[in-house]
Structure formats: structure tokens, C-alpha cells
Motif scaffolding. Structure first.
Motif, PDB file in Angstrom:
ATOM      1  N   ASP A 189       0.618  -1.145  -0.153  1.00  0.00           N
ATOM      2  CA  ASP A 189       0.077   0.111   0.419  1.00  0.00           C
ATOM      3  C   ASP A 189       0.847   1.328   0.089  1.00  0.00           C
ATOM      4  N   THR A 190       2.126   1.128  -0.121  1.00  0.00           N
ATOM      5  CA  THR A 190       2.963   2.152  -0.296  1.00  0.00           C
ATOM      6  C   THR A 190       3.264   2.757  -1.632  1.00  0.00           C
ATOM      7  N   LEU A 191       2.690   2.237  -2.773  1.00  0.00           N
ATOM      8  CA  LEU A 191       2.980   2.603  -4.026  1.00  0.00           C
ATOM      9  C   LEU A 191       1.592   2.930  -4.616  1.00  0.00           C
ATOM     10  N   ARG A 192       1.544   4.120  -5.406  1.00  0.00           N
ATOM     11  CA  ARG A 192       0.399   4.663  -6.043  1.00  0.00           C
ATOM     12  C   ARG A 192       0.499   5.178  -7.244  1.00  0.00           C
ATOM     13  N   PHE A 193      -0.259   5.423  -7.967  1.00  0.00           N
ATOM     14  CA  PHE A 193      -0.298   6.094  -9.264  1.00  0.00           C
ATOM     15  C   PHE A 193      -1.063   7.522  -9.547  1.00  0.00           C
ATOM     16  N   HIS A 194      -0.358   8.340 -10.059  1.00  0.00           N
ATOM     17  CA  HIS A 194      -1.073   9.814  -9.972  1.00  0.00           C
ATOM     18  C   HIS A 194      -0.871   9.884 -11.908  1.00  0.00           C
ATOM     19  N   PRO A 195      -1.979  10.023 -12.395  1.00  0.00           N
ATOM     20  CA  PRO A 195      -1.995  10.275 -13.902  1.00  0.00           C
ATOM     21  C   PRO A 195      -1.279  11.641 -14.288  1.00  0.00           C
ATOM     22  N   ARG A 196      -1.593  12.680 -13.446  1.00  0.00           N
ATOM     23  CA  ARG A 196      -1.240  14.031 -13.688  1.00  0.00           C
ATOM     24  C   ARG A 196      -0.349  14.785 -12.766  1.00  0.00           C
ATOM     25  N   CYS A 197       1.012  14.020 -12.677  1.00  0.00           N
ATOM     26  CA  CYS A 197       1.833  14.767 -11.376  1.00  0.00           C
ATOM     27  C   CYS A 197       2.914  15.609 -11.921  1.00  0.00           C
ATOM     28  N   GLN A 206       8.095  26.385 -15.940  1.00  0.00           N
ATOM     29  CA  GLN A 206       6.699  26.102 -15.630  1.00  0.00           C
ATOM     30  C   GLN A 206       6.469  24.522 -15.509  1.00  0.00           C
ATOM     31  N   PRO A 207       5.680  24.095 -14.493  1.00  0.00           N
ATOM     32  CA  PRO A 207       5.393  22.825 -14.296  1.00  0.00           C
ATOM     33  C   PRO A 207       4.591  22.081 -15.486  1.00  0.00           C
ATOM     34  N   GLU A 208       4.854  20.831 -15.636  1.00  0.00           N
ATOM     35  CA  GLU A 208       4.202  20.199 -16.772  1.00  0.00           C
ATOM     36  C   GLU A 208       3.479  18.727 -16.067  1.00  0.00           C
ATOM     37  N   PRO A 209       2.493  18.440 -16.262  1.00  0.00           N
ATOM     38  CA  PRO A 209       1.843  17.046 -15.769  1.00  0.00           C
ATOM     39  C   PRO A 209       2.294  15.972 -16.667  1.00  0.00           C
ATOM     40  N   TRP A 210       2.832  14.934 -15.885  1.00  0.00           N
ATOM     41  CA  TRP A 210       3.192  13.821 -16.420  1.00  0.00           C
ATOM     42  C   TRP A 210       2.730  12.616 -15.479  1.00  0.00           C
ATOM     43  N   PRO A 211       2.147  11.160 -15.945  1.00  0.00           N
ATOM     44  CA  PRO A 211       1.963  10.375 -15.118  1.00  0.00           C
ATOM     45  C   PRO A 211       3.031  10.014 -14.393  1.00  0.00           C
ATOM     46  N   ALA A 212       2.973   9.218 -13.034  1.00  0.00           N
ATOM     47  CA  ALA A 212       4.030   9.127 -11.968  1.00  0.00           C
ATOM     48  C   ALA A 212       3.733   7.969 -11.083  1.00  0.00           C
ATOM     49  N   LEU A 213       4.596   7.335 -10.890  1.00  0.00           N
ATOM     50  CA  LEU A 213       4.411   6.228  -9.546  1.00  0.00           C
ATOM     51  C   LEU A 213       4.941   7.059  -8.622  1.00  0.00           C
ATOM     52  N   LEU A 214       4.186   7.119  -7.572  1.00  0.00           N
ATOM     53  CA  LEU A 214       4.328   7.322  -6.250  1.00  0.00           C
ATOM     54  C   LEU A 214       4.916   6.404  -5.070  1.00  0.00           C
ATOM     55  N   ALA A 215       5.676   6.729  -4.452  1.00  0.00           N
ATOM     56  CA  ALA A 215       6.009   5.644  -3.293  1.00  0.00           C
ATOM     57  C   ALA A 215       6.097   6.527  -2.033  1.00  0.00           C
ATOM     58  N   ALA A 216       5.337   6.118  -0.933  1.00  0.00           N
ATOM     59  CA  ALA A 216       5.348   6.654   0.393  1.00  0.00           C
ATOM     60  C   ALA A 216       6.550   6.411   1.089  1.00  0.00           C
ATOM     61  N   VAL A 217       7.191   7.245   1.700  1.00  0.00           N
ATOM     62  CA  VAL A 217       8.256   7.100   2.628  1.00  0.00           C
ATOM     63  C   VAL A 217       7.673   7.307   3.969  1.00  0.00           C
ATOM     64  N   THR A 218       8.036   6.435   4.863  1.00  0.00           N
ATOM     65  CA  THR A 218       7.495   6.189   6.104  1.00  0.00           C
ATOM     66  C   THR A 218       8.585   5.946   7.219  1.00  0.00           C
ATOM     67  N   GLN A 228       8.612   9.811  -2.947  1.00  0.00           N
ATOM     68  CA  GLN A 228       9.389   9.581  -4.027  1.00  0.00           C
ATOM     69  C   GLN A 228       8.326   9.772  -5.404  1.00  0.00           C
ATOM     70  N   ARG A 229       8.587  10.450  -6.420  1.00  0.00           N
ATOM     71  CA  ARG A 229       7.854  10.485  -7.724  1.00  0.00           C
ATOM     72  C   ARG A 229       8.714   9.981  -8.746  1.00  0.00           C
ATOM     73  N   THR A 230       8.394   8.947  -9.424  1.00  0.00           N
ATOM     74  CA  THR A 230       8.961   8.569 -10.509  1.00  0.00           C
ATOM     75  C   THR A 230       8.072   8.685 -11.901  1.00  0.00           C
ATOM     76  N   TRP A 231       8.546   9.871 -12.687  1.00  0.00           N
ATOM     77  CA  TRP A 231       7.617  10.146 -13.893  1.00  0.00           C
ATOM     78  C   TRP A 231       7.723   9.156 -14.937  1.00  0.00           C
ATOM     79  N   LEU A 232       6.633   8.794 -15.649  1.00  0.00           N
ATOM     80  CA  LEU A 232       6.685   7.610 -16.569  1.00  0.00           C
ATOM     81  C   LEU A 232       6.250   8.125 -17.933  1.00  0.00           C
TER      82      LEU A 232
END
Length: 394
Positions: A189-197, A206-218, A228-232
Motif C-alpha cells: 500500500d506504499t505505491l500508488r499512481f498519479h495520472p497528472r503529477c 513552468q510545471p508540466e503534468p506527467w503520469p507518475a509512480l508515487l512511493a510513500a516514505v514512512t 518519491q515521484r517517478t515520472w513515467l
């Protein structure tokens, strides 16, 4: 050459360095490079990367002044005196001042500066984990940087909360194409997906939206301290591109937000067996893909991805830990992290065992050699009782 001035105050010494900010960066941080008004590098130890940025222009002595720096991953900030201190591993300000004088072509001690620094320690030697800012934001210049750290952590939690579960997303496909099995992702449950990060290529862009793998640091209590954001690449994984491997075509397709130091992205059960957390075992490594690769054949042992060699060396060890497996990357930074974490584990009474890949890291092993070879390589490195109990068959 200027004559030595033994009464030069700290502020004047810092301003002299700031007027030569780019020269300071090129000398102490040669692994970095200039981009616009900033010098970008991995950290104060001259690691390649872009987490730390130093302002090269700007007047005054505030947070927008030349020479002010922030490290988005470590949560540290300061001026060029702080940078010299951290880069050279100095502990006494007198030594920092002497090193700065040497760089500036000055000579002699700096007793007045040392006295001033002792009276006002916070404004400069700010190695507190407070002002964890992302590029383009500003750190607090006052004596209490904690509000910035809290703001960054809140932003990380908010962004992670906005993301969607991993299953069926581009992020899951990315991990599968890196060789990560579906079973290795089960129960995570520490990994999620954001379609426009949003991604910002430079602090001023200027920021640009990209899909991204999000990992929660705890932290050790499970509270989210960062992400951590890994843009895909929205076009998917290109098997002919061995560099990006499905990441977005960006200069920096990975970035952290929040407080990472000492914490990790955690995978696996926390259920207790035989009186301890899975018999007191933990596998710790650097990258998410590296650690998930190990989870493909060791799914029952808790794992932690510290996200970098520097953070792996500083990983906080949980109570009840009996045996720590350190999954090193096969490079100089990985060796240093392994040695440092091993020494800390032994000092805490924890057995430390190093796991070494055959190629660059364990994800390279998984993708290029296959799961059977990865399993065989790990089997001979594990403690015999752990290999029998926890290694999956196949």
C-alpha cells in the motif's frame, strides 16, 4: 592578494563567498552543473544528481541571496560556509573559516568570526532536517526551519492521498516490465499512481503534468514523512532503451518531496512470528525496483527501499531487529553505504549480511538473468536457515 583580516565577521566572509558562488560550486561540487541561476548537484558530498540547488545570483542576505542552498532530498539548507563545512566534513567553525579563507586567498585564523558564530549558530550551520523544500520554493531563513519541513511533509501526504491504487495503472505496467512479478506487489500500500503529477525541469520552469509512480516514505511508526515521484513515459516501456526503462524522457525523472533521511519505502508484512517482526529480519536496499526484485523471491521478509546510497547508510533500524540483509548496488556509492550501515548495525547488536548482485543491481539481475538466476544467487548469500524458510521455490 588581500591582506588577512583577523577580525572579519562571519557575515562578511559569507558575502565574499557568495560573490564567487559559481566558483565555489565548481571547486567543491564539480559533479554538478549550472542551469539558469542555479548550480544543481546530488548533495553536499558532490554526488551526481539534482536534489541540491545553490543560488548563483541574488542580492542581500535573505533566502533569495546568492550562495543560499537547499537539498530537497535531505531537508538541509544553508549558505556557502555551511556547504564547505558539510562537503569537507568539518566540525569546528574555526576550521570552516580557515578553509573559506584558503579558497578566497586569505590567510590566518578567524577568532572574531568564531565568536560570532557561537553566538548565532542557527543562521549558518543549519544541518537541521528542517527546511525540506522542493526546487523553486524558499527555505525559512529564521532560527526555526521546522515550518518548511512540516509544509513539505504535508504536501507529500496530500499528493499521495490524491493518487490512485496501483492495480491496473501505467505504474503497475511499468513495474511489471521491469520484471517485478504480480505476486511481489501483492499487499503493498506504499505505491500508488498519479495520472497528472507536475514536474518542473528547472526551478524557474513552468510545471508540466506527467503520469507518475508515487512511493510513500514512512518512519518506523508507519507515518508518511515524504514521497518519491517517478515520472513515467505515457507511451509505455521501450525495451530497446536500457537507460530510461519506461521512465519519462526527462532530465530528472525521479524526485523526492518531504523528509527522507533515516526513513524508507517499506514493503511486506509486519506480522510477528516467533516473538519478533518476522523473526527479526529486514532486507534494506536503495531503489524501489531493486528491493521489489528481491521481493520476487523473498516475499515473506519485510523490506525497505531507502531510495539512495546516502539514505541507505543513514537508515534507522527498527526495534527487535536481529539480522539485517543489506542489498548493495555494485558501485562505489553502494560500497560506502554498505560499510556504513554494517558498522551501525553491528554497533546496535544486529547481525549484518551483505547481498551482492551479479550485475549493477538486483533489478538488472532480474531483467537480464531471470528470476531463477536471481534466486540461485541469493540462496547462497542468505543465512542457511533463512534460505530454507523464506526462499520461494522455483
Amino acid at each position: 592578494m588581500p591582506k588577512p583580516d583577523f577580525s572579519m565577521p562571519v557575515a562578511e566572509l559569507a558575502q565574499m563567498l557568495a560573490r564567487q558562488a559559481e566558483a565555489v560550486c565548481r571547486y567543491y561540487l564539480p559533479a554538478g552543473r549550472r542551469e539558469g541561476r542555479y548550480w544543481l548537484v546530488g548533495d553536499v558530498h558532490n554526488t551526481p544528481g539534482r536534489s541540491l540547488f545553490v543560488r548563483l545570483t541574488g542580492g542581500g542576505t535573505g533566502k533569495g541571496a546568492a550562495g543560499r542552498w537547499q537539498d530537497a532530498a535531505e531537508g538541509t539548507h544553508g549558505d556557502l560556509l555551511d556547504l564547505i563545512r558539510e562537503c569537507r566534513g568539518l566540525t569546528e567553525f574555526r576550521d570552516v573559516a580557515e578553509e573559506a579563507r584558503r579558497f578566497l586567498g586569505l590567510a590566518g585564523g578567524d577568532h572574531a568570526a568564531a565568536r560570532e558564530r557561537r553566538r548565532h549558530p542557527v543562521g549558518h550551520m543549519a544541518s537541521s532536517l528542517g527546511a525540506c523544500a522542493i526546487p523553486g520554493s524558499q527555505a525559512d531563513d529564521g532560527s526555526d526551519p521546522a515550518p518548511d519541513a512540516a509544509q513539505a511533509q504535508r504536501a507529500a501526504r496530500r499528493l499521495f492521498g490524491m493518487a490512485q491504487p496501483l492495480s491496473g495503472t501505467l505504474a503497475e505496467t511499468y513495474l511489471h516490465r521491469r520484471g517485478i512479478t504480480r505476486a511481489a506487489l501483492t499487499g503493498i500500500d506504499t505505491l500508488r499512481f498519479h495520472p497528472r503529477c507536475y514536474h518542473r525541469s528547472t526551478p524557474e520552469a513552468q510545471p508540466e503534468p506527467w503520469p507518475a509512480l508515487l512511493a510513500a516514505v514512512t518512519d518506523l511508526d508507519g507515518a508518511i514523512t515524504g514521497i518519491q515521484r517517478t515520472w513515467l513515459d505515457p507511451d509505455g516501456f521501450d525495451p530497446l532503451d536500457p537507460i530510461r526503462l519506461g521512465k519519462a524522457p526527462l532530465a530528472t525523472p525521479r524526485r523526492a518531496l518531504g523528509l527522507l533521511l533515516g526513513h524508507a519505502v517499506r514493503f511486506g508484512t509486519t506480522a510477528r512470528l516467533e516473538g519478533g517482526p518476522v523473526n527479526g529480519l529486514l532486507v534494506a536496499g536503495e531503489g524501489i525496483e531493486t528491493v521489489l526484485s528481491l521481493r520476487c523471491v523473498l516475499p515473506a521478509i519485510p523490506m525497505a527501499a531507502a531510495l539512495s546510497a546516502g539514505h541507505l547508510a543513514a537508515l534507522l533500524l527498527p526495534a527487535g531487529l536481529r539480522r539485517l540483509y543489506i542489498a548493495r548496488d555494485a558501485d562505489a556509492a553502494g560500497d560506502r553505504a554498505m560499510v556504513s550501515l554494517t558498522e551501525r548495525a553491528i554497533a546496535a547488536g544486529v547481525e549484518a549480511i551483505t547481498l551482492s548482485p551479479r550485475l549493477g543491481d538486483f533489478n538488472d539481475d532480474l531483467r537480464e538473468l531471470g528470476v531463477a538466476e536471481l534466486r540461485a544467487n541469493l540462496r547462497v548469500q542468505l543465512a542457511p536457515e533463512d534460505a530454507v524458510r523464506f526462499m520461494t521455490s522455483g
